[in-house]
Design a protein around this motif. Structure first.
Motif, PDB file in Angstrom:
ATOM      1  N   HIS A   1      -6.837   0.996   6.709  1.00 43.07           N
ATOM      2  CA  HIS A   1      -6.461   1.755   5.468  1.00 43.07           C
ATOM      3  C   HIS A   1      -7.242   3.149   5.743  1.00 43.07           C
TER       4      HIS A   1
ATOM      5  N   ALA B   1      -5.246   5.643   7.575  1.00 42.54           N
ATOM      6  CA  ALA B   1      -3.871   6.041   6.981  1.00 42.54           C
ATOM      7  C   ALA B   1      -4.384   7.022   5.825  1.00 42.54           C
TER       8      ALA B   1
ATOM      9  N   ARG C   1       0.936  -1.329  -0.156  1.00 38.37           N
ATOM     10  CA  ARG C   1      -0.110   0.125  -0.149  1.00 38.37           C
ATOM     11  C   ARG C   1       0.812   1.339   0.178  1.00 38.37           C
ATOM     12  N   ASP C   2       1.744   1.288   0.915  1.00 39.97           N
ATOM     13  CA  ASP C   2       2.640   2.688   1.085  1.00 39.97           C
ATOM     14  C   ASP C   2       3.701   2.735   0.044  1.00 39.97           C
TER      15      ASP C   2
ATOM     16  N   SER D   1       1.470   2.382   8.914  1.00 41.56           N
ATOM     17  CA  SER D   1       2.382   3.134   7.986  1.00 41.56           C
ATOM     18  C   SER D   1       3.700   3.701   8.859  1.00 41.56           C
TER      19      SER D   1
ATOM     20  N   ARG E   1      -5.110  10.209   7.652  1.00 44.66           N
ATOM     21  CA  ARG E   1      -3.901  11.053   8.154  1.00 44.66           C
ATOM     22  C   ARG E   1      -3.290  11.702   7.105  1.00 44.66           C
ATOM     23  N   ALA E   2      -3.387  11.128   5.709  1.00 45.85           N
ATOM     24  CA  ALA E   2      -2.784  11.753   4.683  1.00 45.85           C
ATOM     25  C   ALA E   2      -3.400  13.402   4.314  1.00 45.85           C
TER      26      ALA E   2
ATOM     27  N   TRP F   1       3.716   8.006   9.236  1.00 48.45           N
ATOM     28  CA  TRP F   1       3.493   8.919  10.267  1.00 48.45           C
ATOM     29  C   TRP F   1       3.977   8.410  11.606  1.00 48.45           C
ATOM     30  N   ASN F   2       4.809   7.392  11.649  1.00 53.31           N
ATOM     31  CA  ASN F   2       5.136   6.661  12.833  1.00 53.31           C
ATOM     32  C   ASN F   2       6.588   7.178  13.491  1.00 53.31           C
TER      33      ASN F   2
ATOM     34  N   GLU G   1      -3.140   3.378  13.988  1.00 53.14           N
ATOM     35  CA  GLU G   1      -2.497   4.585  13.430  1.00 53.14           C
ATOM     36  C   GLU G   1      -2.389   4.269  11.940  1.00 53.14           C
ATOM     37  N   GLY G   2      -2.838   3.339  11.452  1.00 52.12           N
ATOM     38  CA  GLY G   2      -2.535   3.232   9.984  1.00 52.12           C
ATOM     39  C   GLY G   2      -1.569   2.224   9.694  1.00 52.12           C
TER      40      GLY G   2
ATOM     41  N   LEU H   1      -3.553   7.775  -0.991  1.00 54.00           N
ATOM     42  CA  LEU H   1      -2.450   8.323  -0.030  1.00 54.00           C
ATOM     43  C   LEU H   1      -1.479   9.157  -0.895  1.00 54.00           C
TER      44      LEU H   1
END
Length: 606
Positions: free
Chosen positions: A306, A309, A129-130, A599, A312-313, A602-603, A596-597, A163
């Motif tokens: 998802h 995330a 995904r990322d 991902s 957050r984007a 954002w970690n 938190e997604g 994203l």
């Protein structure tokens, strides 16, 4: 608006105020300098249109004509994405007809979870995904574009495309679906054959025949898993054309919708007077609308990861409490496999997304005052596309459901709540979907049977070691351990145990996806075992309680007793090499938790 939906929305707006403002400020700065071709040097621009025909070159020299970026996840192997092979030509012709240009800006990877399910490749699925998000950003980074069309459907692909595109949120963006395959072998029959195979009552030939009759042609798989959940949520957010999600591929209506989507994104572009981009359409209200749509349809549990995330984007902070509070009040309005017997085509024929949206709007469960790709107001999405005299038209949604066993009204739902719960306790925090779980299985308290790898379960099942009440714990399946694979290969075995009369549940730090069904499953549990979470301290025979009614996930030990337990560690090296997994070590180390997604974007603690 329904009071609870309004309350959750206001809470998200307040929680997100600073991050949302920061995001919008960044998008506004980028918007002011667009169209981006105006800042390119002559050498930059010459490279950007060197391969174009003379007509497109002349158009691209003008800053008052739109250039549409095509970002596609096409490949031949994914049945859902194979129809995209022909879309770029349709899009180019439609853009040219508007006096504009469309360029294929870039392709993204697209893996099929159906192919990799239970295989090593599934351990790359979540991280893909990322990677897709970054691939989308690379495709759009040339600053040549005034608008974007996104071609993608399946599990991690739509979230990844969104994203990446949200980093270019000043550009108007439309997602163009390709539609589901026609219905094949009924899903209940496929499930029956899978369970017979798990019991050794049919062979591999019979199983392959059943699977091939189910997954049989171009188009999305027809059960209501993550792919079709993607399509429904995106449409409710106003990022498709109205009613576009579930039109079958390779039909005149599908092609007309693709042309119309291209024409619409050109109209939305700045050279054509447009002022709004993706950032304006993905806001707090549209995110809440997506969550409501997920819950009322019993959609994929993957979207508890998802859509966190995606939000957050766009600078929007949501958490599992938001899902749970909405789930407590929104009704369950669909029965689509695995939450029922019929498939996504039956849902569409029953009235589909336009009917669903109209019903939810009428009861105040959706925000109507949102920006969409066809203008302001979600009411426009209560229309179904059709062909009349070879022209695309939109007609009002059906006055009533055409299949009451598949799609209900909001006033007479199948259940009063959305069936998704948050579980908390001394074993950690996770989610459970009970929309397909019978009431008598909502609470299971039984001894633990522990596996550190999903393949160990089959051997125990075949040996009869699971013929008892038990809570099956499959641990070291979180994102840091091995990329958090889906584990629905376990579903037939657990389903057989339940059918034999045993009380059984699953607890895991892995995923189960949209295929989770009749067996209660506490999933996405964190802190994960590889991070020293409580799952790493469970022993065989410990009494575990999975209680969806009380929102409880606990082991029958005091906190002091659990603290004194030594953590189990396992050798995970076999999941860290082979089939490309060695290239993703940095992602495993940097990834955040599921709420938190999951991902690494954002970690900040990694």
């Amino acid at each position: 608006m329904h009071a609870t939906v309004n309350k959750v929305t206001r809470r998200i707006i307040e929680r997100s105020r600073s991050t949302r403002d920061d995001y919008l400020n960044r998008m506004n700065i980028l918007k002011e300098s667009s169209p981006q071709r105006s800042v390119l040097s002559c050498g930059n621009l010459a490279h950007g249109f060197a391969a174009c025909g003379s007509g497109d070159k002349n158009t691209l020299k003008l800053m008052n004509k739109a250039n549409v970026a095509i970002v596609s996840a096409y490949n031949d192997m994914l049945s859902a994405h194979q129809p995209y092979q022909c879309f770029p030509d349709l899009i180019r012709k439609a853009a040219n007809g508007m006096g504009s240009v469309a360029q294929f800006a870039g392709g993204t990877p697209a893996m099929c979870d159906g192919v990799t399910q239970g295989q090593p490749g599934m351990e790359l699925s979540l991280f893909s995904r990322d990677v897709i998000a970054m691939s989308t950003a690379v495709a759009l980074s040339h600053n040549m574009f005034d608008a974007t069309v996104l071609l993608g459907i399946c599990d991690k692909i739509v979230p990844g495309l969104l994203l990446g595109s949200l980093s270019f949120g000043y550009l108007p963006t439309i997602l163009i679906p390709a539609g589901p395959m026609p219905s094949g072998l009924p899903n209940k029959e496929k499930q029956r054959v899978r369970q017979l195979y798990a019991e050794g009552k049919v062979g591999k030939d019979e199983l392959l025949e059943a699977e091939s009759k189910s997954y049989h042609s171009p188009g999305t798989c027809t059960f209501y898993g993550t792919a079709n959940s993607n399509q429904l949520l995106v449409e409710v957010m106003g990022l498709h054309l109205p009613g576009a999600a579930f039109i079958n591929p390779n039909t005149p209506l599908r092609d007309e919708l693709t042309r119309a989507a291209t024409e619409q994104v050109v109209k939305l572009s700045k050279p054509n007077g447009g002022t709004l981009g993706l950032a304006d359409m993905v806001d707090e209200k549209s995110i809440v609308n997506a969550l409501v749509a997920l819950l009322v349809t019993g959609g994929s549990t993957n979207h508890t990861i998802h859509w966190v995330a995606i939000a957050r984007a766009a600078g929007i902070i949501i958490d599992w409490n938001d899902y749970a509070e909405l789930s407590s009040v929104v009704p369950s309005m669909t029965r689509i496999y695995p939450n029922g017997e019929e498939d996504i085509n039956a849902f569409h024929d029953a009235g589909g997304t336009p009917f669903l949206i109209r019903e939810l709007l009428s009861e105040g469960y959706l925000h109507e005052d949102v920006e969409t790709v066809v203008g302001r107001g979600l009411e426009q999405y209560t229309r179904m596309p059709s062909m009349k005299d070879d022209k695309l038209v939109w007609l009002p949604a059906a006055a009533q459901t055409q299949a009451p066993t598949v799609l209900s009204s909001a006033a007479q739902p199948f259940a009063p709540d959305g069936g998704m719960k948050v579980l908390d306790g001394n074993l950690g925090r996770g989610v459970i979907k009970v929309s397909a779980v019978k009431k008598e299985h909502h609470r299971v308290e039984a001894p633990a049977v522990i596996f550190d790898h999903q393949n160990e379960l089959k051997a125990a099942f075949d040996a009869g070691e699971l013929d008892k009440d038990c809570v099956v714990v499959v641990r070291f399946q979180g994102p840091k351990a091995n990329g958090m694979p889906e584990l629905h290969k376990l579903t037939p075995y657990l389903g057989v145990l339940q059918d034999r009369g045993f009380r059984v549940a699953l607890v895991t730090d892995g995923r189960m996806s949209g295929a989770s069904g009749k067996v209660p499953a506490a999933i996405h549990v964190y802190p994960e075992a590889a991070n020293g979470g409580p799952l790493s301290k469970i022993r065989n025979g410990d009494i575990i309680c999975v209680d969806a009614e009380a929102g409880k996930l606990a082991i029958a030990l005091t906190d002091e007793e659990l603290d004194q337990r030594a953590q189990v560690t396992v050798d995970l090296s076999a999941s860290h090499t082979g089939l490309g997994r060695e290239m993703f070590g940095w992602m495993r180390r940097a990834v955040g938790n599921p709420e938190e997604g999951a991902s690494f974007f954002w970690n900040h603690d990694a």
